[in-house]
Scaffold this motif. Structure first.
Motif, short mmCIF file in Angstrom:
data_model
loop_
_atom_site.label_atom_id
_atom_site.label_comp_id
_atom_site.label_asym_id
_atom_site.label_seq_id
_atom_site.Cartn_x
_atom_site.Cartn_y
_atom_site.Cartn_z
N VAL A 147 0.76 -1.33 -0.02
CA VAL A 147 0.35 0.24 -0.33
C VAL A 147 0.73 1.27 0.11
CG1 VAL A 147 -1.72 1.42 1.21
CG2 VAL A 147 -1.95 -1.11 1.42
N LEU A 148 1.08 2.33 -0.77
CA LEU A 148 1.47 3.38 -1.20
C LEU A 148 0.52 4.76 -0.57
CD1 LEU A 148 4.01 4.88 -2.09
CD2 LEU A 148 2.69 5.26 -3.87
N GLY A 149 0.65 5.49 1.36
CA GLY A 149 0.31 6.57 1.42
C GLY A 149 1.18 8.05 -0.15
N LEU A 150 -0.12 7.93 -0.74
CA LEU A 150 0.20 9.49 -1.55
C LEU A 150 0.34 10.65 -1.01
CD1 LEU A 150 -2.63 8.86 -4.00
CD2 LEU A 150 -0.07 8.19 -3.92
N ASP A 151 0.41 11.13 0.58
CA ASP A 151 0.29 12.43 1.42
C ASP A 151 1.86 12.15 1.58
OD1 ASP A 151 -2.26 13.09 0.43
OD2 ASP A 151 -2.23 11.88 2.82
N ASP A 152 1.96 11.14 1.66
CA ASP A 152 4.07 11.33 2.82
C ASP A 152 4.87 10.68 1.99
OD1 ASP A 152 3.09 8.67 3.49
OD2 ASP A 152 2.81 9.17 5.97
N GLY A 153 4.31 9.38 0.78
CA GLY A 153 5.24 8.72 0.52
C GLY A 153 5.45 6.72 1.23
N THR A 154 4.57 6.83 2.56
CA THR A 154 4.87 5.67 3.06
C THR A 154 4.57 4.01 2.28
OG1 THR A 154 4.59 6.81 4.96
CG2 THR A 154 4.40 4.81 5.53
N LEU A 155 5.48 3.19 1.89
CA LEU A 155 4.94 2.24 1.95
C LEU A 155 5.43 1.12 2.29
CD1 LEU A 155 4.82 0.77 -1.49
CD2 LEU A 155 7.33 0.19 -1.32
N LEU A 156 4.14 0.70 2.32
CA LEU A 156 3.39 -0.55 3.71
C LEU A 156 2.90 -1.44 3.26
CD1 LEU A 156 3.25 0.17 6.46
CD2 LEU A 156 0.48 -0.32 5.79
N ASP A 157 3.67 -3.03 3.88
CA ASP A 157 3.61 -3.96 3.58
C ASP A 157 2.07 -4.43 4.30
OD1 ASP A 157 3.74 -6.83 4.64
OD2 ASP A 157 5.19 -7.51 3.07
N LEU A 158 1.31 -5.19 2.86
CA LEU A 158 -0.03 -5.12 3.17
C LEU A 158 -0.39 -6.72 4.70
CD1 LEU A 158 -2.07 -5.34 -0.15
CD2 LEU A 158 -2.40 -4.62 2.05
N ASP A 159 0.72 -7.28 4.47
CA ASP A 159 0.19 -8.69 5.13
C ASP A 159 1.12 -8.00 6.60
OD1 ASP A 159 -0.05 -10.53 3.17
OD2 ASP A 159 1.64 -10.92 2.47
N THR A 160 2.12 -7.96 6.66
CA THR A 160 2.26 -7.23 8.52
C THR A 160 1.95 -6.06 8.74
OG1 THR A 160 4.88 -6.36 7.63
CG2 THR A 160 4.31 -8.64 8.04
N GLY A 161 1.88 -5.03 7.77
CA GLY A 161 1.53 -3.40 8.33
C GLY A 161 2.83 -3.05 8.35
N ARG A 162 4.22 -3.36 8.45
CA ARG A 162 4.87 -2.95 8.51
C ARG A 162 5.47 -1.55 7.46
NH1 ARG A 162 10.87 -4.24 7.16
NH2 ARG A 162 9.66 -6.25 6.47
N THR A 163 6.43 -0.98 7.98
CA THR A 163 6.86 0.01 6.78
C THR A 163 7.59 -0.20 6.66
OG1 THR A 163 5.23 1.73 8.49
CG2 THR A 163 7.64 2.65 6.25
N ILE A 164 7.20 -0.75 4.54
CA ILE A 164 9.18 -0.73 4.09
C ILE A 164 9.74 0.28 3.84
CG2 ILE A 164 9.68 -2.15 2.42
CD1 ILE A 164 7.83 -3.61 3.75
N ALA A 165 8.83 1.17 3.18
CA ALA A 165 10.11 2.75 3.19
C ALA A 165 9.21 3.93 2.68
CB ALA A 165 11.08 1.84 1.08
N ARG A 166 10.21 4.72 2.43
CA ARG A 166 9.57 6.29 2.24
C ARG A 166 9.77 6.51 1.19
NH1 ARG A 166 5.93 7.61 6.52
NH2 ARG A 166 6.34 6.32 9.33
N VAL A 167 8.98 7.15 0.42
CA VAL A 167 9.86 7.88 -1.12
C VAL A 167 9.63 8.89 -0.79
CG1 VAL A 167 9.08 8.10 -3.54
CG2 VAL A 167 7.98 5.79 -2.05
N PRO A 168 10.92 9.04 -0.84
CA PRO A 168 12.09 10.54 -1.40
C PRO A 168 10.68 11.48 -1.89
CG PRO A 168 13.56 9.53 -1.51
CD PRO A 168 12.14 8.65 -1.80
N LEU A 169 9.71 13.11 -1.45
CA LEU A 169 8.83 13.72 -2.61
C LEU A 169 10.33 14.97 -2.76
CD1 LEU A 169 5.57 12.81 -0.36
CD2 LEU A 169 6.95 11.86 -2.69
N GLN A 170 10.06 15.24 -3.55
CA GLN A 170 10.24 16.48 -4.16
C GLN A 170 9.73 17.54 -4.36
OE1 GLN A 170 13.71 15.80 -6.83
NE2 GLN A 170 15.10 15.57 -5.34
N ALA A 171 8.16 16.77 -5.14
CA ALA A 171 7.27 16.74 -5.16
C ALA A 171 5.93 16.35 -4.73
CB ALA A 171 6.64 17.86 -7.05
N ALA A 172 4.81 16.93 -4.37
CA ALA A 172 3.26 15.98 -4.22
C ALA A 172 3.68 15.63 -5.24
CB ALA A 172 2.58 16.78 -4.02
N LEU A 173 3.04 13.78 -4.86
CA LEU A 173 2.11 12.86 -5.40
C LEU A 173 1.27 13.35 -5.79
CD1 LEU A 173 3.80 9.36 -4.28
CD2 LEU A 173 5.05 11.35 -6.02
#
Length: 292
Positions: free
Chosen positions: A213-239
């Motif tokens: 799951v990707l959060g478009l407001d802050d770039g958080t990439l989440l694992d659907l099975d565990t709910g764990r944050t995998i990464a945060r996409v660096p944002l130079q402009a809003a998604l």
């Protein structure tokens, strides 16, 4: 298009593909709705809405309609279970055989212990016919110290995982002070309909592949099975939007400054940036400096 003789159809709210060229949607936009420059559909016909003290731009309560490929008109898909509820979001499954529906029912804003009831439904759709909706989830949300309910307090978008096993959406509580953060819901589509809630997630979220799951407001990439944050996409402009590329590990996101980012859905690593230029030209650059 060049000849000017394209087939025209009545434009409807939240039109979605339903397989084999068919479409499923909500009420007509012809009379009182428009596409806002900032994004989204807004409707102005206040006379058709109850004077209940709440604020909405959604069309009045309306049923679901189906348009077969090549058909001239839309046909209603009557569903008694949804009667009297306003539909706030719909989405078809990846195989176009199922339709997820989010509804809301509001109390008057000045009612004692006012509350809204949000429901998530799932039905099978085939050739313009639908099975009776199966309720996957019900959320009872009190107004508490809020002044009134608004559209932002409801379920605004639904997203299926690529395998169709989960539905992803967010909901901001009516009494919540922050518009930017919400509860993320991960709901199984099987008979058990198990639901997991992750608080404090991006208000805009989209399922990526089978397990992200990707959060478009802050770039958080989440694992659907565990709910764990995998990464945060660096944002130079809003998604703005996001999706995934079938039979690959890649996801894409578009940004407000016109770029398209391609990332590894496994760890969120940037793979390629596509810069859109005038006159349909583009420039692609990889993180290591390679370009095309």
């Amino acid at each position: 298009a060049a000849r000017g003789d394209c087939t025209t159809i009545d434009s409807r709210w939240q039109m979605r593909p339903a397989g084999a060229g068919a479409l499923v949607a909500l009420g007509s936009l012809a009379n009182y709705c428009y596409q806002a420059a900032a994004g989204g559909i807004f409707c102005n016909d206040g006379e058709a809405r109850p004077d209940d003290g709440n604020q909405t731009s959604d069309p009045p309560a309306t049923g679901i309609a189906f348009r077969a490929a090549g058909a001239r008109d839309w046909q209603p898909m009557a569903q008694a279970a949804l009667a009297g509820q306003v539909i706030t979001a719909i989405e078809t499954s990846p195989d176009r055989r199922q339709l997820a529906v989010a509804t809301r029912a509001w109390d008057r804003a000045d009612a004692p212990a006012a509350k809204q009831v949000l429901r998530l439904w799932l039905m099978d759709i085939t050739d313009g016919k639908a099975t009776s909706p199966r309720r996957l989830l019900e959320i009872v949300d009190p107004l508490a110290n809020g002044n009134h309910f608004t559209d932002d307090d409801t379920i605004r978008a639904l997203s299926f995982s690529a395998d169709g096993r989960r539905i992803v959406f967010t909901h901001k509580k009516a009494a919540g002070a922050s518009v930017a953060r919400a509860d993320l819901y991960l709901v199984d589509t099987d008979a058990a309909a198990k639901a997991r809630t992750i608080p404090g997630f991006s208000r805009r979220a989209v399922a990526i592949g089978d397990d992200r799951v990707l959060g478009l407001d802050d770039g958080t990439l989440l694992d659907l099975d565990t709910g764990r944050t995998i990464a945060r996409v660096p944002l130079q402009a809003a998604l703005v939007r996001a999706g995934w590329i079938e039979r690959s590990r890649l996801l894409w996101t578009s940004t407000e400054d016109g770029k398209i980012l391609f990332l590894d859905s496994g760890d969120g690593a940037l793979v390629l940036t596509l810069h859109a230029l005038p006159d349909n030209r583009y420039f692609a650059a990889a993180p290591a400096g390679r370009y095309d």
